[in-house]
Design an enzyme around this catalytic site. Structure first.
Site, PDB file in Angstrom:
ATOM      1  N   GLY A 208       0.907  -0.964  -0.031  1.00 17.72           N
ATOM      2  CA  GLY A 208       0.422   0.205  -0.070  1.00 17.72           C
ATOM      3  C   GLY A 208       1.206   1.101  -0.278  1.00 17.72           C
ATOM      4  CG  ASP A 262      -2.588  -6.218   7.278  1.00 24.60           C
ATOM      5  OD1 ASP A 262      -3.833  -5.624   7.714  1.00 24.60           O
ATOM      6  OD2 ASP A 262      -2.226  -6.289   5.760  1.00 24.60           O
TER       7      ASP A 262
END
Length: 369
Positions: A208, A262
Site C-alpha cells: 500500500g 494484518d
C-alpha cells in the site's frame, strides 16, 4: 507465590540455553540461568500484534464486542498476549461506535488499544481499503475520537500527502496517540515531513505504498532511514518476498522492525468467502484477496506462524522475538509494561516446541487454557 518455567529463554539480549523465568502474581520476578538435564522448550515473550483486523472467523472491524472478544481469544491461543484491534476505513459513525464499544475491553485488558487504519488514506494506494470511505483528515473527528476513547485510542494510519495530514499527525502525537504512515502515494519529502511532525510507525512497509525508485525514493526509503520510526512487516511470504523481509529487517534492525499479522477474520479458518470493511474477500490457499479485483486483503496469519516464517527466512530467533514482542510493545507505548522477559514487566510468555509450535501461553501470570 513464586512460579517458575524453565527452558531456552529468549531475553532482549540473547538466549539463555538453560534458563528460567519466575513470576509472582502478574509480574516477572527473575530471569536467570537454571541448569537442567535437558535443553527444554523455547520460552519467548508473549507476542504483541500491533496490527490485526480479526481471526478465528471473527472481526474487529465492525465494533462488535462479542466478535472482538472471540478474535482476541483466538490470537491468544497462538501466543499473542497483547494486540490492537485494527479497524479499516469506515464512516465516522462506525469509528465512534467502535471506540465506545472497545474502550471497556481495553480497560479490562482484552485489547491493548484501538488502531484506526484509515480513513485518511490514499485512493491511489488504498489496497483493500474501501475507496467509498476515504477522505481528508479531520482534526475535529480526531479530537472527538480521542475524547471518547481516551487511552484506548493507540494508533492511526494516515497518508501524509492528504490535505490536513500534518496537522492531524501533530494532534495525534500531542495526545500520545501513535501516528503511522501507510496506504500512501507520498513522496520521500512528504514522508519525511510526516516523520518530522511526529509519525513514528510505517504501516505494513512496502504494501500500500508508492514503490521505491532511484530518482524518487518514496515513503519506503524515508521510513527505513528514519531512526525513530518502527517499520511493520507482514511475515507471511505473500505480502513480502523473503529477500525483502530480511533486507528491511536488517536495514532497520530488530529495534525498529515489528512483525505483524494484518490478519482478518479468515485467519485460522477454511478457504472461502469473507468480508472486510464492506467488501467481499475470497480466501484461496490461505491467501485473502478482494473478490472484485484481487488486491491482497489482509492475511490469514497468526503470530506463531509469523515467527516460524521469520526464523525460516534466516533471522535469528532472539532478533525475531524482539520483532514480534519487544519492538511492537515499545512502538505503541507499552514497552514499560510488557513485551520482554524482563524483571518487573507483566508475566506474558509463550512456550514453544523445537518446531516453534505453541505448547502453552502465559498471560498476566496465568496459564491460558
Amino acid at each position: 507465590m513464586t512460579v517458575r518455567v524453565s527452558g531456552r529463554v529468549v531475553t532482549p539480549t540473547g538466549v539463555i540455553r538453560q534458563g528460567c523465568v519466575e513470576w509472582d502474581g502478574d509480574r516477572i520476578t527473575a530471569v536467570a540461568e537454571y541448569p537442567t538435564h535437558r535443553d527444554g522448550h523455547w520460552i519467548l515473550p508473549g507476542f504483541v500484534d500491533m496490527h490485526t483486523h480479526g481471526g478465528g472467523g471473527h472481526t474487529f472491524t465492525t465494533g462488535d464486542v462479542a466478535q472482538a472478544r472471540e478474535a482476541a481469544a483466538f490470537h491468544l491461543r497462538h501466543g499473542t498476549t497483547s494486540l490492537l484491534a485494527s479497524l479499516v476505513s469506515s464512516p465516522f459513525a462506525l469509528m465512534r461506535s467502535a471506540t465506545a464499544a472497545y474502550r471497556p475491553l481495553v480497560d479490562e485488558g482484552v485489547l491493548a488499544g484501538i488502531h484506526f487504519e484509515g480513513p485518511y488514506l490514499s485512493a491511489t494506494r488504498c489496497g483493500a481499503q474501501n475507496p467509498e470511505f476515504l477522505r481528508d483528515p479531520s482534526t475535529d473527528e480526531l479530537a472527538e475520537l480521542i475524547e471518547l476513547g481516551g487511552d484506548a485510542v493507540r494508533m492511526m494510519t494516515i497518508a501524509p500527502e492528504r490535505d490536513g495530514a500534518l496537522e492531524a499527525i501533530k494532534l495525534l502525537v500531542a495526545h500520545r496517540v501513535v501516528a503511522a504512515v501507510g496506504h500512501t502515494d507520498a513522496t520521500y519529502d512528504e514522508t519525511r515531513a510526516a516523520v518530522a511532525a511526529g509519525a513514528s510507525v510505517g504501516t505494513h512497509l512496502f504494501n500500500g505504498m508508492r514503490p521505491v525508485h532511484h530518482r524518487e525514493p518514496g515513503p519506503v526509503v524515508a521510513l527505513l532511514d528514519a531512526p525513530n520510526v518502527v517499520c511493520e512487516l507482514v511475515a507471511d511470504g505473500v505480502h513480502l518476498h523473503d529477500g525483502m523481509l530480511t533486507f528491511a529487517a536488517s536495514t532497520a534492525g530488530p529495534e525498529r522492525t515489528a512483525v505483524i499479522t494484518d490478519a482478518m477474520a479468515a485467519a485460522g479458518m477454511p478457504d472461502g468467502e469473507y468480508e472486510l470493511g464492506g467488501q467481499g474477500v475470497t480466501v484461496a490457499d490461505g491467501v485473502a484477496r478482494l473478490t472484485r479485483d484481487g488486491a491482497i486483503a489482509g492475511s490469514t496469519l497468526t503470530m506463531d506462524a509469523a515467527l516460524r516464517h521469520t526464523v525460516a527466512a534466516g533471522i535469528p530467533i532472539a532478533d525475531a522475538a524482539r520483532m514480534l514482542a519487544t519492538t511492537p510493545a515499545r512502538a505503541i507505548g507499552l514497552g514499560d509494561r510488557l513485551g520482554a522477559l524482563q524483571v518487573g514487566l507483566r508475566a506474558d510468555l509463550v512456550v514453544l516446541d523445537d518446531d516453534l509450535n505453541v505448547v502453552r501461553v502465559l498471560r498476566g501470570g496465568t496459564w491460558q487454557e
